[in-house]
Design an enzyme around this catalytic site. Structure first.
Site, short mmCIF file in Angstrom:
data_model
loop_
_atom_site.label_atom_id
_atom_site.label_comp_id
_atom_site.label_asym_id
_atom_site.label_seq_id
_atom_site.Cartn_x
_atom_site.Cartn_y
_atom_site.Cartn_z
CB ILE A 15 13.85 -17.00 -18.25
CG1 ILE A 15 13.23 -15.82 -17.46
CG2 ILE A 15 13.59 -16.83 -19.74
CD1 ILE A 15 13.74 -14.44 -17.88
CE1 TYR A 153 21.60 -9.66 -15.67
CE2 TYR A 153 20.30 -7.72 -16.25
CZ TYR A 153 20.42 -9.10 -16.13
OH TYR A 153 19.37 -9.90 -16.48
N PRO A 183 13.68 -9.25 -21.72
CG PRO A 183 13.90 -11.42 -20.93
CD PRO A 183 14.66 -10.34 -21.65
N1 CAA Z 1 14.41 0.68 -8.22
C1 CAA Z 1 14.11 1.67 -7.37
N2 CAA Z 1 14.89 2.02 -6.33
C2 CAA Z 1 16.00 1.31 -6.14
C3 CAA Z 1 16.39 0.26 -7.00
C4 CAA Z 1 15.52 -0.04 -8.06
N3 CAA Z 1 15.79 -1.04 -8.92
N4 CAA Z 1 17.57 -0.24 -6.55
C5 CAA Z 1 17.90 0.48 -5.46
N5 CAA Z 1 16.96 1.40 -5.22
C6 CAA Z 1 16.95 2.36 -4.11
C7 CAA Z 1 16.67 1.68 -2.76
O1 CAA Z 1 15.28 1.49 -2.55
C8 CAA Z 1 17.24 2.69 -1.80
O2 CAA Z 1 16.34 3.77 -1.68
P1 CAA Z 1 16.17 4.57 -0.29
O3 CAA Z 1 17.53 5.14 0.01
O4 CAA Z 1 15.10 5.56 -0.59
O5 CAA Z 1 15.76 3.52 0.68
C9 CAA Z 1 18.49 3.21 -2.55
O6 CAA Z 1 18.26 2.89 -3.95
C10 CAA Z 1 19.78 2.51 -2.10
O7 CAA Z 1 19.57 1.09 -2.21
P2 CAA Z 1 20.06 0.07 -1.06
O8 CAA Z 1 19.79 0.64 0.31
O9 CAA Z 1 19.46 -1.26 -1.38
O10 CAA Z 1 21.65 0.06 -1.29
P3 CAA Z 1 22.64 -1.16 -1.07
O11 CAA Z 1 24.02 -0.63 -1.29
O12 CAA Z 1 22.33 -1.90 0.18
O13 CAA Z 1 22.28 -2.21 -2.27
C11 CAA Z 1 21.86 -2.84 -4.53
C12 CAA Z 1 22.51 -1.84 -3.59
C13 CAA Z 1 22.53 -4.23 -4.38
C14 CAA Z 1 22.05 -2.32 -5.96
C15 CAA Z 1 20.36 -3.02 -4.19
O14 CAA Z 1 19.76 -1.72 -4.11
C16 CAA Z 1 19.59 -3.80 -5.23
O15 CAA Z 1 19.61 -5.02 -5.22
N6 CAA Z 1 18.89 -3.10 -6.13
C17 CAA Z 1 18.12 -3.74 -7.21
C18 CAA Z 1 18.89 -3.61 -8.51
C19 CAA Z 1 18.09 -4.26 -9.59
O16 CAA Z 1 17.07 -3.73 -10.03
N7 CAA Z 1 18.53 -5.46 -10.03
C20 CAA Z 1 17.80 -6.21 -11.01
C21 CAA Z 1 18.01 -7.67 -10.70
S1 CAA Z 1 16.91 -8.71 -11.64
C22 CAA Z 1 17.57 -8.72 -13.16
O17 CAA Z 1 18.63 -8.24 -13.41
C23 CAA Z 1 16.75 -9.38 -14.23
C24 CAA Z 1 16.47 -8.44 -15.31
O18 CAA Z 1 17.04 -8.57 -16.37
C25 CAA Z 1 15.46 -7.38 -15.14
#
Ligand code: CAA
Length: 246
Positions: A15, A153, A183
């Site tokens: 960004i 975060y 954002p």
């Molecule tokens: N939306 C929907 N479902 C989600 C989710 C999300 N953001 N994050 C996790 N889940 C769900 C997974 O799909 C999974 O579902 P199922 O059990 O049905 O498969 C469940 O939650 C457990 O997730 P993981 O198996 O991935 O668990 P983990 O312990 O291996 O990992 C985690 C945990 C590191 C939080 C990983 O789930 C992850 O990276 N999630 C994304 C979190 C996110 O949205 N981060 C934003 C980053 S970008 C950013 O921050 C910029 C911004 O300002 C928007």
């Protein structure tokens, strides 16, 4: 009118680059703050080839001393004080809270929220004195709605809203506006790190049906930074494809 000087922290990132470009397109002299020197030098050369003449400046936003030194260095390099500060540098250390370590919490709080103090404190007095300034804090949709896996975060990004609204009141009478941009999910290396299956679930929840482009944030920063932006202060601009409406 003299050329405005802008400093964008995290300026060489996803960004950040788009913000630097949008501010330069609006006629400002832009300094990109960086943490990784090798990456920053290559970025500066690529930008030069694309027609942008950016200054780069090392700054560790977790350190007040480093921010003070960076502000002094920018003043030396440009011959003027900073008019526009974009607090954009940020990191993620995602994980469910029940498994979250103190280091994951602390790293995010210090880079995403302490940074607002560290970077803004050294520029605010000059802005108030010259009765013109723009401070733009880059928060996130996840600071507005909360996000599982991001207690750290979401807390830090929500903190930026309070910071914005308090400082906006202090700056208002002296022409210093303070605003937040939140954002949603923007196509950057930070978002690319998320598992593809989770990215697909996220996109399914975004009414416009896609992630955002960095330029769609850059343009909004330039809008707030403009001369005509003087009556917009203490506000939050949500740019998230309709993912969160409030
Ligand atoms: N939306 C929907 N479902 C989600 C989710 C999300 N953001 N994050 C996790 N889940 C769900 C997974 O799909 C999974 O579902 P199922 O059990 O049905 O498969 C469940 O939650 C457990 O997730 P993981 O198996 O991935 O668990 P983990 O312990 O291996 O990992 C985690 C945990 C590191 C939080 C990983 O789930 C992850 O990276 N999630 C994304 C979190 C996110 O949205 N981060 C934003 C980053 S970008 C950013 O921050 C910029 C911004 O300002 C928007």
């Amino acid at each position: 009118m003299t050329q405005r000087i802008a400093l964008v922290t995290g300026g060489t990132g996803g960004i950040g680059s788009a913000i630097c470009e949008a501010l330069a397109d609006q006629g400002m002299k832009v300094v990109a703050g960086y943490s990784n020197e090798e990456k920053a030098i290559a970025w500066q050369a690529d930008q030069k080839a694309a027609g942008y003449d950016f200054i780069i400046q090392h700054v560790d936003v977790t350190s007040l001393e480093s921010c003070q030194q960076a502000v002094a260095a920018v003043t030396d390099k440009t011959g003027a004080s900073i008019d526009v500060l974009v607090n954009n540098a940020g990191i993620t250390r995602d994980g469910f809270f029940k498994k979250m370590a103190w280091d994951q919490w602390h790293a995010v709080m210090s880079t995403n929220l302490d940074s607002a103090f560290n970077m803004t404190r050294p520029v605010i007095e000059a802005m108030l004195e010259k009765k013109w300034g723009r401070i733009i804090n880059i928060s996130s949709v996840n600071g507005e709605k909360g996000q599982m896996g991001q207690a750290n975060y979401s807390a830090a990004k929500a903190g930026l809203h309070g910071f914005t609204k308090a400082l906006a009141q202090e700056g208002a009478r002296n022409g210093v506006t303070v605003n937040t941009i939140s954002p949603g999910y923007i196509l950057t290396p930070m978002v690319a790190k998320i598992d593809q299956g989770i990215q697909d679930k996220i996109v399914a929840g975004i009414p416009v049906g896609r992630m955002g482009q960095p330029s769609e944030i850059g343009r909004a920063v330039a809008f707030l930074a403009a001369e005509e932006g003087g009556y917009i202060t203490g506000s939050n601009l949500s740019i998230n494809g309709g993912q969160h409406m409030h």
